[in-house]
Design a protein around this motif. Structure first.
Motif, PDB file in Angstrom:
ATOM      1  N   ALA A 160      46.002 -89.531  34.513  1.00 32.93           N
ATOM      2  CA  ALA A 160      47.121 -89.611  35.453  1.00 32.93           C
ATOM      3  C   ALA A 160      46.642 -90.062  36.827  1.00 32.93           C
ATOM      4  N   LEU A 161      45.483 -89.562  37.262  1.00 28.76           N
ATOM      5  CA  LEU A 161      44.954 -89.944  38.568  1.00 28.76           C
ATOM      6  C   LEU A 161      44.478 -91.392  38.582  1.00 28.76           C
ATOM      7  N   ALA A 162      44.058 -91.908  37.435  1.00 32.35           N
ATOM      8  CA  ALA A 162      43.698 -93.326  37.366  1.00 32.35           C
ATOM      9  C   ALA A 162      44.924 -94.201  37.640  1.00 32.35           C
ATOM     10  N   GLY A 177      48.816 -96.063  30.986  1.00 31.08           N
ATOM     11  CA  GLY A 177      49.015 -95.818  32.413  1.00 31.08           C
ATOM     12  C   GLY A 177      50.256 -95.037  32.748  1.00 31.08           C
ATOM     13  N   HIS A 178      50.897 -94.418  31.757  1.00 26.92           N
ATOM     14  CA  HIS A 178      52.127 -93.651  32.022  1.00 26.92           C
ATOM     15  C   HIS A 178      51.726 -92.314  32.663  1.00 26.92           C
ATOM     16  N   LYS A 179      51.799 -92.280  33.988  1.00 36.13           N
ATOM     17  CA  LYS A 179      51.300 -91.129  34.738  1.00 36.13           C
ATOM     18  C   LYS A 179      51.984 -89.827  34.346  1.00 36.13           C
ATOM     19  N   ALA A 180      53.321 -89.843  34.255  1.00 31.53           N
ATOM     20  CA  ALA A 180      54.052 -88.599  33.974  1.00 31.53           C
ATOM     21  C   ALA A 180      53.698 -88.055  32.593  1.00 31.53           C
ATOM     22  N   ALA A 181      53.530 -88.951  31.605  1.00 29.91           N
ATOM     23  CA  ALA A 181      53.164 -88.495  30.263  1.00 29.91           C
ATOM     24  C   ALA A 181      51.763 -87.893  30.266  1.00 29.91           C
ATOM     25  N   ALA A 182      50.832 -88.534  30.979  1.00 30.66           N
ATOM     26  CA  ALA A 182      49.456 -88.015  31.039  1.00 30.66           C
ATOM     27  C   ALA A 182      49.433 -86.651  31.717  1.00 30.66           C
ATOM     28  N   TYR A 183      50.161 -86.522  32.830  1.00 31.46           N
ATOM     29  CA  TYR A 183      50.176 -85.233  33.539  1.00 31.46           C
ATOM     30  C   TYR A 183      50.790 -84.136  32.668  1.00 31.46           C
ATOM     31  N   ASN A 184      51.943 -84.417  32.063  1.00 28.05           N
ATOM     32  CA  ASN A 184      52.605 -83.385  31.261  1.00 28.05           C
ATOM     33  C   ASN A 184      51.773 -82.992  30.047  1.00 28.05           C
ATOM     34  N   LEU A 185      51.108 -83.965  29.431  1.00 26.96           N
ATOM     35  CA  LEU A 185      50.237 -83.636  28.298  1.00 26.96           C
ATOM     36  C   LEU A 185      49.076 -82.759  28.764  1.00 26.96           C
TER      37      LEU A 185
END
Length: 675
Positions: free
Chosen positions: A517-519, A489-497
């Motif tokens: 990230a949206l989840a 659930g780490h939004k910033a990591a998901a978005y940056n990846l």
């Protein structure tokens, strides 16, 4: 008698004033330094790294120290009879960043020593603090020496520029006795004055639990200062301070009869460019121009072995002109690698690291200091720098052993642990270590005793941000992926990846990350835009437009949402609506050169050359490094019947890249007489 009464009255009034101020601050909830200050900030013994837990009879890392700078550790309040107790002191590299204590060499060493001494209580306590420099280690040692250690292991020389102001203040300060410091540390009035005067703790990073900025998670108690523009004088000052601090720590331990093991420190020299390159003050403008010209010419040569010798010659000329400019020897090291000149490459990389004007890695002179202090007597030496060079392919230390710039990989920690074990268990069967430690390269997050998922994920995310800032997108993606394995659930990591994957031409892999990230945050507009653009990259334009229109409706003031919408509308052939969306993006963000460039391209396609010229000139004025905007500007000038102006822009493009085929064709077309 009158004077005595006056003095007494003055003393009572003064005491009442300070007592009243103290009471008001307490009632107002003002914190005391013993709840704020770093345990090593030098105020008192009230704030400690380890606190006694009476219920368990164990010393535990204090809650605040564990929350901010130290690993969770514990050891017996009473040292076992015949036990072996070792403390590891240092910064984030010894701490085990980004994985944590379970991946650090202290944990591997403890396993091996327990296997070597099966009938003996063995404790190896990781007392390394994030971003702790040598000026702090003596203060931590002052505490841990109370716990009867048999040895202190010191692994630190990377953080000598992190807190130059604090280091100077601690060196200059005459600290009051411990009881007085303890009293001051608990006083709200003194604490408020200390904070107002800038002598309180640094809380950088505490504001942002997500760790969005590189460096914020590297020790929240440490007020990180920029080492930018570090001169030779500042480097020499740091070197001298390191020598004083280490020698003082060795004397401190010797006074308690405690053995000290000093380690040199390893850093990534092959794969980590210098953070900042500067010319020496007073270098003539002509010399700077010559050096940069040779550097640029070397960069334009093709990446083929046949060009390596020519590249090397240009870079050697540049280094003779400007020997202090750190990027030159780094690039020279790459040229030496191409030629297979490994010793020359290693020497060039070392020069580059030493000349870095924003040093985040130990200078080679710092490791010489560590060797010198050990040789002076009173301490053993483990030469980790040489050990890593011996282990690295062709002696060039890079990502094989270092996660980023200074933090060892699990296999790097294993090497350090092996060398320390060989020293501390001299003569033991080497197979004991191998059986005890096993495959230390296994994935650290799966090990038992791992710290909280959020904190571990944040550390991995922080490492990824640092890697990405250095232009190492591939390595950054690996760390973002590792962060998500720990905390999906780490939004910033998901978005940056997702962003890295999209920019790398893999929208099919990027889209699931934006959905991830949206989840975590359904209202995150950047992830909406990223998903929309990834869908477009997969050819799913209808879904993409739905997603991007939703983003623009959700955040009408978000320029990227309108820019993404305009881009995909143009792809779908709706140029009129695309132009409107891109105009809105440019209106919201006056510095958005990309939206202006795309708008200019659309206007050119619509045959509105004069409007396109005006918009494209704005884009190029904001960002001159957009070749497509400059190409479109030249094409628009040519379409508007201004061939001389168009030719000038084409020539600029060819000066930057002589192989620019579009500019060559445009220049030829501009030179033809109109029909």
């Amino acid at each position: 008698m009158r004077r005595s009464r006056l003095l007494l009255f003055s003393a009572v009034v003064t005491a009442a004033f300070f007592a009243g101020a103290e009471a008001i601050l307490r009632l107002a909830g003002a914190p005391a330094l013993d709840s704020l200050a770093d345990p090593a900030a030098g105020f008192s013994r009230a704030a400690r790294v380890f606190e006694l837990d009476a219920a368990s009879g164990q010393f535990l890392t204090s809650p605040r120290a564990a929350r901010h700078s130290f690993n969770h550790q514990q050891f017996a309040a009473r040292k076992p009879q015949g036990g072996l107790r070792i403390f590891v002191l240092g910064g984030s590299s010894a701490y085990g960043f980004p994985w944590g204590a379970e991946a650090a060499f202290a944990a591997a060493l403890e396993r091996a020593l327990r296997a070597t001494h099966p009938g003996r209580a063995v404790e190896v306590i990781n007392a390394a603090g994030m971003s702790y420099g040598s000026h702090r280690l003596g203060l931590v040692a002052e505490e841990v020496l109370e716990h009867e250690p048999d040895a202190l292991i010191v692994y630190e020389a990377h953080n000598e520029f992190v807190e130059e102001a604090l280091r100077r203040r601690l060196e200059a300060a005459r600290r009051p006795p411990a009881p007085v410091r303890a009293l001051l540390h608990r006083s709200r009035l003194y604490s408020a004055m200390a904070v107002l005067l800038g002598r309180g703790p640094g809380e950088a990073g505490a504001r942002d639990g997500g760790g969005a900025t590189a460096g914020e998670l590297l020790g929240l108690d440490v007020a990180r200062e920029s080492a930018a523009g570090a001169t030779l004088a500042r480097k020499r000052e740091a070197e001298q301070a390191l020598e004083r601090n280490l020698a003082g720590l060795v004397r401190q331990a010797a006074g308690r009869g405690t053995r000290v093991v000093l380690c040199t420190v390893a850093s990534n020299q092959k794969d980590w460019p210098p953070n900042q390159s500067l010319f020496e003050q007073g270098t003539p403008a002509s010399a700077r121009k010559e050096a940069l010209d040779r550097l640029a010419r070397a960069g334009r040569l093709p990446r083929r072995s046949t060009a390596a010798a020519a590249r090397m010659a240009l870079l050697e000329e540049a280094e003779r002109i400007a020997p202090e400019y750190a990027e030159i020897p780094f690039r020279l090291g790459r040229a030496f690698e191409e030629l297979g000149w490994w010793d020359d490459a290693r020497a060039a990389y070392r020069r580059a690291a030493d000349r870095d004007a924003q040093p985040a890695r130990a200078l080679s002179s710092f490791n010489q200091v560590i060797r010198r202090v050990a040789q002076a007597g009173g301490a053993d030496l483990v030469d980790v720098e040489r050990l890593f060079e011996q282990e690295a392919p062709r002696g060039l230390v890079g990502f094989e052993l270092i996660e980023d710039y200074v933090h060892p990989t699990p296999s790097g920690h294993r090497l350090i642990a092996r060398a320390l074990w060989e020293l501390l268990a001299a003569g033991a069967d080497p197979s004991v270590f191998e059986r005890a430690v096993g495959e230390w390269d296994a994935s650290p997050p799966d090990r038992p005793g791992a710290e909280g998922e959020k904190r571990r994920a944040d550390r991995l995310y922080n490492t990824a941000v640092v890697l990405e800032k250095q232009g190492l997108a591939g390595r950054a993606a690996e760390m973002y992926e590792a962060s998500l394995l720990v905390s999906p659930g780490h939004k910033a990591a998901a978005y940056n990846l997702g962003r890295i994957l999209h920019e790398g031409g893999r929208p099919d892999l990027a889209a699931p990350r934006f959905r991830q990230a949206l989840a975590a945050d359904p209202a995150d507009v950047p992830s909406m835009v990223g998903l929309g653009l990834s869908l477009a990259g997969m050819g799913r334009l209808s879904e993409s437009l739905d997603q991007l229109r939703h983003a623009a409706r959700s955040a009408p003031g978000h320029a990227a949402a309108w820019s993404g919408l305009g881009t995909v509308l143009a792809l779908s052939g709706d140029l009129a609506e695309a132009a409107g969306a891109l105009r809105e993006a440019a209106r919201i963000d006056p510095g958005d050169a990309v939206s202006r460039a795309r708008l200019g391209s659309i206007l050119l396609r619509q045959g509105r050359a004069e409007e396109a010229i005006a918009i494209l000139r704005q884009a190029v004025a904001i960002r001159h490094d957009l070749p497509h905007a400059r190409h479109d500007l030249a094409d628009a000038l040519r379409a508007a019947g201004r061939p001389a102006e168009a030719a000038a822009v084409y020539r600029e493009l060819l000066a930057d890249d002589p192989a620019d085929h579009r500019a060559l064709a445009g220049l030829e077309s501009a030179a033809r007489p109109p029909r």
